[in-house]
Design a protein around this motif. Sequence first.
Motif, short mmCIF file in Angstrom:
data_model
loop_
_atom_site.label_atom_id
_atom_site.label_comp_id
_atom_site.label_asym_id
_atom_site.label_seq_id
_atom_site.Cartn_x
_atom_site.Cartn_y
_atom_site.Cartn_z
N GLY A 113 0.79 -1.22 0.00
CA GLY A 113 0.00 0.00 0.00
C GLY A 113 0.82 1.27 0.00
O GLY A 113 0.30 2.35 -0.26
N GLU A 114 2.12 1.18 0.28
CA GLU A 114 2.97 2.37 0.29
C GLU A 114 3.38 2.76 -1.13
O GLU A 114 3.39 1.93 -2.04
CB GLU A 114 4.20 2.15 1.17
CG GLU A 114 3.87 2.12 2.65
CD GLU A 114 5.12 2.12 3.51
OE1 GLU A 114 5.94 3.04 3.38
OE2 GLU A 114 5.25 1.18 4.31
N ALA A 115 3.75 4.03 -1.29
CA ALA A 115 4.04 4.59 -2.60
C ALA A 115 5.43 4.22 -3.13
O ALA A 115 6.39 4.11 -2.36
CB ALA A 115 3.92 6.11 -2.55
N LEU A 116 5.51 4.09 -4.43
CA LEU A 116 6.77 3.88 -5.14
C LEU A 116 7.57 5.17 -5.14
O LEU A 116 7.07 6.21 -5.58
CB LEU A 116 6.50 3.46 -6.59
CG LEU A 116 7.68 3.40 -7.55
CD1 LEU A 116 8.64 2.28 -7.16
CD2 LEU A 116 7.20 3.21 -8.99
N PRO A 117 8.80 5.14 -4.66
CA PRO A 117 9.62 6.35 -4.73
C PRO A 117 10.01 6.61 -6.18
O PRO A 117 10.15 5.68 -6.97
CB PRO A 117 10.84 6.00 -3.88
CG PRO A 117 10.93 4.51 -3.94
CD PRO A 117 9.52 4.02 -4.05
N ASP A 118 10.18 7.88 -6.53
CA ASP A 118 10.64 8.21 -7.88
C ASP A 118 12.16 8.20 -7.86
O ASP A 118 12.81 9.24 -7.77
CB ASP A 118 10.09 9.57 -8.33
CG ASP A 118 10.30 9.79 -9.82
OD1 ASP A 118 10.61 8.81 -10.53
OD2 ASP A 118 10.15 10.93 -10.28
N ALA A 119 12.72 7.01 -7.93
CA ALA A 119 14.17 6.82 -7.80
C ALA A 119 14.88 7.01 -9.13
O ALA A 119 14.40 6.54 -10.17
CB ALA A 119 14.44 5.42 -7.27
N LYS A 166 17.57 -0.51 -1.29
CA LYS A 166 17.52 -0.25 0.15
C LYS A 166 16.12 0.22 0.57
O LYS A 166 15.58 -0.23 1.57
CB LYS A 166 18.56 0.79 0.54
CG LYS A 166 19.99 0.27 0.43
CD LYS A 166 21.00 1.39 0.64
CE LYS A 166 22.41 0.92 0.34
NZ LYS A 166 23.38 2.01 0.35
N THR A 167 15.54 1.12 -0.22
CA THR A 167 14.22 1.65 0.12
C THR A 167 13.14 0.57 0.06
O THR A 167 12.28 0.50 0.93
CB THR A 167 13.84 2.80 -0.84
OG1 THR A 167 14.79 3.85 -0.68
CG2 THR A 167 12.44 3.33 -0.55
N LEU A 168 13.20 -0.28 -0.97
CA LEU A 168 12.19 -1.32 -1.11
C LEU A 168 12.45 -2.52 -0.21
O LEU A 168 11.55 -3.29 0.07
CB LEU A 168 12.09 -1.78 -2.56
CG LEU A 168 11.67 -0.71 -3.58
CD1 LEU A 168 11.55 -1.31 -4.97
CD2 LEU A 168 10.38 -0.02 -3.17
N GLY A 169 13.71 -2.67 0.22
CA GLY A 169 14.05 -3.82 1.05
C GLY A 169 14.41 -5.04 0.23
O GLY A 169 14.33 -6.17 0.72
N ALA A 170 14.82 -4.84 -1.02
CA ALA A 170 15.21 -5.96 -1.88
C ALA A 170 16.50 -6.57 -1.36
O ALA A 170 17.44 -5.85 -1.04
CB ALA A 170 15.40 -5.48 -3.31
N GLN A 215 -1.75 3.48 -9.22
CA GLN A 215 -1.53 4.63 -8.34
C GLN A 215 -0.12 4.60 -7.74
O GLN A 215 0.19 5.36 -6.83
CB GLN A 215 -2.56 4.66 -7.21
CG GLN A 215 -3.96 5.06 -7.65
CD GLN A 215 -4.66 3.93 -8.42
OE1 GLN A 215 -4.66 2.79 -7.98
NE2 GLN A 215 -5.22 4.26 -9.56
N LYS A 216 0.71 3.69 -8.24
CA LYS A 216 2.10 3.52 -7.79
C LYS A 216 2.18 3.15 -6.31
O LYS A 216 3.03 3.62 -5.57
CB LYS A 216 2.94 4.75 -8.12
CG LYS A 216 3.07 5.04 -9.61
CD LYS A 216 3.92 6.25 -9.88
CE LYS A 216 4.01 6.57 -11.34
NZ LYS A 216 2.81 7.18 -11.91
N ARG A 217 1.27 2.27 -5.90
CA ARG A 217 1.25 1.74 -4.53
C ARG A 217 1.65 0.27 -4.58
O ARG A 217 1.23 -0.46 -5.48
CB ARG A 217 -0.15 1.84 -3.92
CG ARG A 217 -0.68 3.25 -3.87
CD ARG A 217 -0.21 3.93 -2.63
NE ARG A 217 -0.63 5.33 -2.61
CZ ARG A 217 0.01 6.26 -1.96
NH1 ARG A 217 1.09 5.96 -1.27
NH2 ARG A 217 -0.40 7.49 -1.97
N LEU A 218 2.46 -0.17 -3.63
CA LEU A 218 2.92 -1.55 -3.61
C LEU A 218 1.74 -2.49 -3.43
O LEU A 218 0.98 -2.39 -2.47
CB LEU A 218 3.95 -1.76 -2.49
CG LEU A 218 4.58 -3.15 -2.41
CD1 LEU A 218 5.37 -3.46 -3.69
CD2 LEU A 218 5.48 -3.26 -1.19
#
Length: 182
Positions: free
Chosen positions: A23-29, A114-118, A130-133
Amino acid sequence: MYRLILLVAFLLPGTVSAQISIGEALPDAPLEYMTGGATSTHALAGDQGIVIVFWSNDCTWTDQYKSRLQALNTADVPIILVNSNDASVFPKEGEIGQQYEIPYVRDLAGGLAKTLGAQRTPHVFVFDGQKRLAYSGGIDDSPADAQITQENWLQDAITQLSTGQSMTVSQTKSFGCRIKLP
């Protein structure tokens, strides 16, 4: 002494992951195409979402999934391959690698991983329109043999996004080679 070892292991570079939640947003990395040129996660997203697959030039597990990922890639929910491995220590990861019909990009500082925890290649993150996980985990339950796959988690997630359905499975365990962050 045991607590000190745990604390040191926790603080070592590349060992801390910030894993975002469903449900959290995708960062614009910021990303860079393996062949050169800048892009970003938002620029690569499709109308109904995006699939980010952490990838490696030197992992037998990713080799097992090449054709399966290419078959799943759609314009509405595009798949991108992201290499977050430290190319200064592992030179093969800095090579252009095999050319795919799927965009293949570098996460130079490992910030997206790092942000996604991969932590593994392949590790999949599916974001909706909506760019939500919406899904995080493995591609399917049979990396070694596509013929005996019983659970097609990524395929199901893409189908559910494309048809506006809710995710039936939102998280599974990823397995494969460890990401070697810068």
